[in-house]
Design an enzyme around this catalytic site. Structure first.
Site, PDB file in Angstrom:
ATOM      1  N   ARG A 111       0.820  -1.208   0.000  1.00 15.98           N
ATOM      2  CA  ARG A 111       0.000   0.000   0.000  1.00 15.98           C
ATOM      3  C   ARG A 111       0.863   1.271   0.000  1.00 15.98           C
ATOM      4  O   ARG A 111       0.557   2.244  -0.644  1.00 15.98           O
ATOM      5  CB  ARG A 111      -0.932  -0.042   1.233  1.00 15.98           C
ATOM      6  CG  ARG A 111      -1.617   1.249   1.587  1.00 15.98           C
ATOM      7  CD  ARG A 111      -2.601   1.673   0.523  1.00 15.98           C
ATOM      8  NE  ARG A 111      -3.059   3.034   0.697  1.00 15.98           N
ATOM      9  CZ  ARG A 111      -2.417   4.127   0.309  1.00 15.98           C
ATOM     10  NH1 ARG A 111      -1.240   4.031  -0.281  1.00 15.98           N
ATOM     11  NH2 ARG A 111      -2.932   5.323   0.498  1.00 15.98           N
ATOM     12  N   TYR A 112       1.950   1.250   0.787  1.00 16.04           N
ATOM     13  CA  TYR A 112       2.853   2.405   0.862  1.00 16.04           C
ATOM     14  C   TYR A 112       4.146   2.034   0.131  1.00 16.04           C
ATOM     15  O   TYR A 112       4.552   0.858   0.140  1.00 16.04           O
ATOM     16  CB  TYR A 112       3.191   2.740   2.318  1.00 16.04           C
ATOM     17  CG  TYR A 112       1.978   3.075   3.162  1.00 16.04           C
ATOM     18  CD1 TYR A 112       1.463   4.360   3.184  1.00 16.04           C
ATOM     19  CD2 TYR A 112       1.356   2.104   3.929  1.00 16.04           C
ATOM     20  CE1 TYR A 112       0.348   4.678   3.954  1.00 16.04           C
ATOM     21  CE2 TYR A 112       0.245   2.409   4.705  1.00 16.04           C
ATOM     22  CZ  TYR A 112      -0.246   3.690   4.718  1.00 16.04           C
ATOM     23  OH  TYR A 112      -1.345   3.997   5.471  1.00 16.04           O
ATOM     24  N   ARG A 115       6.837  -0.013   2.261  1.00 11.65           N
ATOM     25  CA  ARG A 115       6.403  -1.050   3.186  1.00 11.65           C
ATOM     26  C   ARG A 115       5.578  -2.126   2.493  1.00 11.65           C
ATOM     27  O   ARG A 115       4.863  -1.827   1.537  1.00 11.65           O
ATOM     28  CB  ARG A 115       5.489  -0.442   4.274  1.00 11.65           C
ATOM     29  CG  ARG A 115       6.225   0.162   5.415  1.00 11.65           C
ATOM     30  CD  ARG A 115       5.418   1.288   6.048  1.00 11.65           C
ATOM     31  NE  ARG A 115       5.597   2.520   5.304  1.00 11.65           N
ATOM     32  CZ  ARG A 115       4.895   3.629   5.507  1.00 11.65           C
ATOM     33  NH1 ARG A 115       3.959   3.657   6.419  1.00 11.65           N
ATOM     34  NH2 ARG A 115       5.136   4.711   4.793  1.00 11.65           N
ATOM     35  N   CYS A 124      -5.954 -17.019  15.098  1.00 12.12           N
ATOM     36  CA  CYS A 124      -5.647 -16.186  16.265  1.00 12.12           C
ATOM     37  C   CYS A 124      -6.051 -16.946  17.519  1.00 12.12           C
ATOM     38  O   CYS A 124      -6.956 -17.777  17.470  1.00 12.12           O
ATOM     39  CB  CYS A 124      -6.439 -14.880  16.228  1.00 12.12           C
ATOM     40  SG  CYS A 124      -6.103 -13.900  14.776  1.00 12.12           S
ATOM     41  N   CYS A 128     -11.095 -11.408  18.189  1.00  9.01           N
ATOM     42  CA  CYS A 128     -11.529 -10.151  18.798  1.00  9.01           C
ATOM     43  C   CYS A 128     -12.762  -9.654  18.049  1.00  9.01           C
ATOM     44  O   CYS A 128     -12.773  -9.666  16.812  1.00  9.01           O
ATOM     45  CB  CYS A 128     -10.417  -9.109  18.715  1.00  9.01           C
ATOM     46  SG  CYS A 128      -8.833  -9.772  19.243  1.00  9.01           S
ATOM     47  N   CYS A 131     -12.226  -6.946  15.231  1.00  8.55           N
ATOM     48  CA  CYS A 131     -11.125  -7.165  14.287  1.00  8.55           C
ATOM     49  C   CYS A 131     -11.404  -6.571  12.901  1.00  8.55           C
ATOM     50  O   CYS A 131     -12.479  -6.743  12.345  1.00  8.55           O
ATOM     51  CB  CYS A 131     -10.875  -8.665  14.151  1.00  8.55           C
ATOM     52  SG  CYS A 131      -9.545  -9.015  12.994  1.00  8.55           S
ATOM     53  N   ARG A 133      -9.988  -7.575  10.248  1.00  4.70           N
ATOM     54  CA  ARG A 133      -9.942  -8.626   9.227  1.00  4.70           C
ATOM     55  C   ARG A 133     -10.944  -9.729   9.547  1.00  4.70           C
ATOM     56  O   ARG A 133     -10.707 -10.904   9.288  1.00  4.70           O
ATOM     57  CB  ARG A 133      -8.515  -9.177   9.107  1.00  4.70           C
ATOM     58  CG  ARG A 133      -7.531  -8.088   8.707  1.00  4.70           C
ATOM     59  CD  ARG A 133      -6.321  -8.623   7.968  1.00  4.70           C
ATOM     60  NE  ARG A 133      -5.461  -7.545   7.537  1.00  4.70           N
ATOM     61  CZ  ARG A 133      -4.261  -7.272   8.055  1.00  4.70           C
ATOM     62  NH1 ARG A 133      -3.767  -8.043   9.013  1.00  4.70           N
ATOM     63  NH2 ARG A 133      -3.550  -6.259   7.607  1.00  4.70           N
ATOM     64  N   ASP A 292     -12.128   0.987  12.123  1.00  6.65           N
ATOM     65  CA  ASP A 292     -12.434   0.932  10.694  1.00  6.65           C
ATOM     66  C   ASP A 292     -13.924   0.633  10.507  1.00  6.65           C
ATOM     67  O   ASP A 292     -14.589   0.154  11.425  1.00  6.65           O
ATOM     68  CB  ASP A 292     -11.592  -0.166  10.031  1.00  6.65           C
ATOM     69  CG  ASP A 292     -10.105   0.127  10.154  1.00  6.65           C
ATOM     70  OD1 ASP A 292      -9.749   1.316  10.098  1.00  6.65           O
ATOM     71  OD2 ASP A 292      -9.315  -0.818  10.329  1.00  6.65           O
ATOM     72  N   ASP A 329      -7.575   5.292   9.502  1.00  5.39           N
ATOM     73  CA  ASP A 329      -7.152   4.623   8.278  1.00  5.39           C
ATOM     74  C   ASP A 329      -8.283   4.837   7.275  1.00  5.39           C
ATOM     75  O   ASP A 329      -9.388   4.313   7.475  1.00  5.39           O
ATOM     76  CB  ASP A 329      -6.947   3.118   8.568  1.00  5.39           C
ATOM     77  CG  ASP A 329      -5.711   2.587   7.897  1.00  5.39           C
ATOM     78  OD1 ASP A 329      -5.335   3.147   6.851  1.00  5.39           O
ATOM     79  OD2 ASP A 329      -5.136   1.608   8.403  1.00  5.39           O
ATOM     80  N   LYS A 336      -3.307   5.989   6.377  1.00  6.23           N
ATOM     81  CA  LYS A 336      -3.566   6.555   7.711  1.00  6.23           C
ATOM     82  C   LYS A 336      -3.434   8.075   7.702  1.00  6.23           C
ATOM     83  O   LYS A 336      -2.487   8.606   7.129  1.00  6.23           O
ATOM     84  CB  LYS A 336      -2.560   6.002   8.726  1.00  6.23           C
ATOM     85  CG  LYS A 336      -2.763   4.549   9.042  1.00  6.23           C
ATOM     86  CD  LYS A 336      -1.807   4.099  10.120  1.00  6.23           C
ATOM     87  CE  LYS A 336      -1.823   2.596  10.219  1.00  6.23           C
ATOM     88  NZ  LYS A 336      -1.197   1.942   9.056  1.00  6.23           N
TER      89      LYS A 336
HETATM   90  S1  SF4 Z   1      -7.483  -8.157  16.179  1.00  2.14           S
HETATM   91 FE1  SF4 Z   1      -8.002  -9.677  14.605  1.00  2.14          FE
HETATM   92  S2  SF4 Z   1      -6.057 -10.353  13.773  1.00  2.14           S
HETATM   93 FE2  SF4 Z   1      -5.638  -9.362  15.743  1.00  2.14          FE
HETATM   94  S3  SF4 Z   1      -5.669 -11.022  17.253  1.00  2.14           S
HETATM   95 FE3  SF4 Z   1      -7.699 -10.155  17.222  1.00  2.14          FE
HETATM   96  S4  SF4 Z   1      -8.825 -11.406  15.746  1.00  2.14           S
HETATM   97 FE4  SF4 Z   1      -6.651 -11.785  15.411  1.00  2.14          FE
END
Ligand code: SF4
Length: 412
Positions: A111-112, A115, A124, A128, A131, A133, A292, A329, A336
């Protein structure tokens, strides 16, 4: 309902068993089973439906940090699906950062200019609820294959402008040391790569994974930086602090990025306490992210004005090293953008008037000489508004397709 968890010290000790493989293989992956670990918790039908739509898993360790089985508990909010997660607000999308548009080869984001991000896996220790993603974590679990690692190294070799490679996922540290080393070795074999960063929430969700062997491995591929993700001071437990200490002692700097979450940490006192706990443990508060626009997190989103309010409060209370940069972002892969309270009140060629955190207005005298002699020596185009300021780029950038009013037809 506000039932405080009552666990015996033996139960807590059992849930915090210091063996990361045991923690991974004993993850709690259904809300029905979670009831055994959270006294007073009874999942609703809506929560169970949400846990089928977006994967659910929590390590016994992280579950042991929940003190109340309701939304007044920040750890519960971050780990346990809520009915509100199933409501799709119209402006929320699956891939808010447009990551798929910046992926020249599978699993690599560019993207940059300098990087690249490598998405090593989708696994994971905890899924979370906030998240970014959500679209693939817990769904695509396989660790980086040899074919992918070779593809990535080839791409990095063809792009020597990439100096900084970020290993992300999922969580890269759920992989075995052997597989992780395979990736580190391949990335380090590219001479133009200067630093490697690992984006991981392991110190928060399963700190026992930070073993001396892992620290030694990371040190072998130095400079490796860890960027972790503490959101609340209650996550900075003695075990988490010791894990970060092991990294720091092995020469791995630890930075933290938090996400601003409604009802979890969107208060100046909580954010101040988090930053102080991090600093005491040599973890640098790096970013505070505005959340996001991902599907399934409307109930956890805060307004940007709340974020600015928090930043305003932190400026007066904490030293600069302890204050993270609040960033948004931009959707569609816009990158960002820092969001700051306004400190410049007015500016003339001779004076700039600024206000401090107490509201005092103070003027700063500007020097008589305006241009830097270095500008004439180093007129290199780097991109962005800075090029317009230095005169390397034209004075105006015109949006593609723009027509002057007299050139527009009826359809414009
Ligand atoms: S924020 Fe998303 S990628 Fe990071 S640990 Fe939690 S579930 Fe996994």
């Amino acid at each position: 309902m506000n039932v405080r968890m009552s666990r015996s010290p033996d139960e807590v000790e059992a849930m915090q068993r210091p063996d990361w493989r045991w923690q991974m293989s004993n993850r709690i992956t259904s809300l029905e089973r979670l009831q055994e670990f959270l006294p007073g918790f009874t999942p609703t039908a809506e929560q169970i439906a949400v846990s089928k739509r977006y994967p659910f898993a929590v390590t016994p360790y992280y579950a042991s940090l929940i003190e109340r089985a309701d939304v007044s508990d920040p750890i519960y909010q971050m780990a346990v699906p809520q009915a509100a997660e199933g409501i799709d607000a119209p402006e929320l999308i699956r891939d808010p950062l447009g990551e798929h548009q910046h992926s020249p080869v599978p699993g690599l984001l560019h993207r940059y200019p300098d990087r690249a991000v490598l998405l090593l896996n989708g696994l994971c220790p905890v899924y979370c609820r906030h998240c970014t993603r959500k679209r693939f974590v817990g769904i695509e679990k396989g660790a980086a294959s040899d074919e992918k690692i070779t593809l990535w190294a080839d791409y990095l070799r063809k792009h020597p402008e990439i100096k900084d490679v970020i290993l992300s996922g999922g969580d890269p540290l759920t992989m075995s040391n052997r597989r992780l080393e395979r990736v580190l070795e391949a990335v380090r074999s590219v001479e133009s790569v200067e630093i490697i960063r690992i984006g991981t929430r392991i110190p928060v969700l399963m700190p026992m994974r930070i073993t001396p062997e892992l620290c030694e491995l990371l040190d072998r591929y130095a400079p490796v930086w860890v960027v972790t993700h503490f959101n609340h001071p209650r996550e900075v437990t003695p075990l988490a602090a010791e894990a970060c200490e092991r990294l720091v002692r092995a020469g791995v700097p630890v930075n933290n990025q938090s996400v601003l979450l409604r009802g979890v940490n969107d208060h100046p006192d909580i954010m101040e306490s988090l930053c102080r706990s991090l600093m005491r443990n040599r973890i640098r508060p790096y970013y505070l992210h505005q959340s996001d626009i991902i599907q399934g997190i409307e109930h956890l989103r805060t307004r940007t004005s709340r974020g600015v309010e928090i930043m305003e409060a932190l400026r007066g209370r904490l030293g600069g090293l302890a204050i993270p940069l609040y960033v948004l972002d931009l959707p569609e892969g816009g990158g960002k953008v820092p969001i700051l309270p306004q400190y410049i009140v007015s500016q003339s060629p001779h004076k700039t008037v600024l206000r401090n955190f107490e509201g005092r207005l103070v003027s700063y005298p500007e020097p008589a000489q305006l241009d830097s002699p270095l500008d004439t020596l180093q007129r290199v185009q780097r991109g962005g508004i800075a090029d317009q300021l230095s005169g390397v780029r034209p004075k105006a950038l015109i949006p593609q397709g723009y027509k002057k009013p007299h050139e527009r037809g009826e359809d414009d």
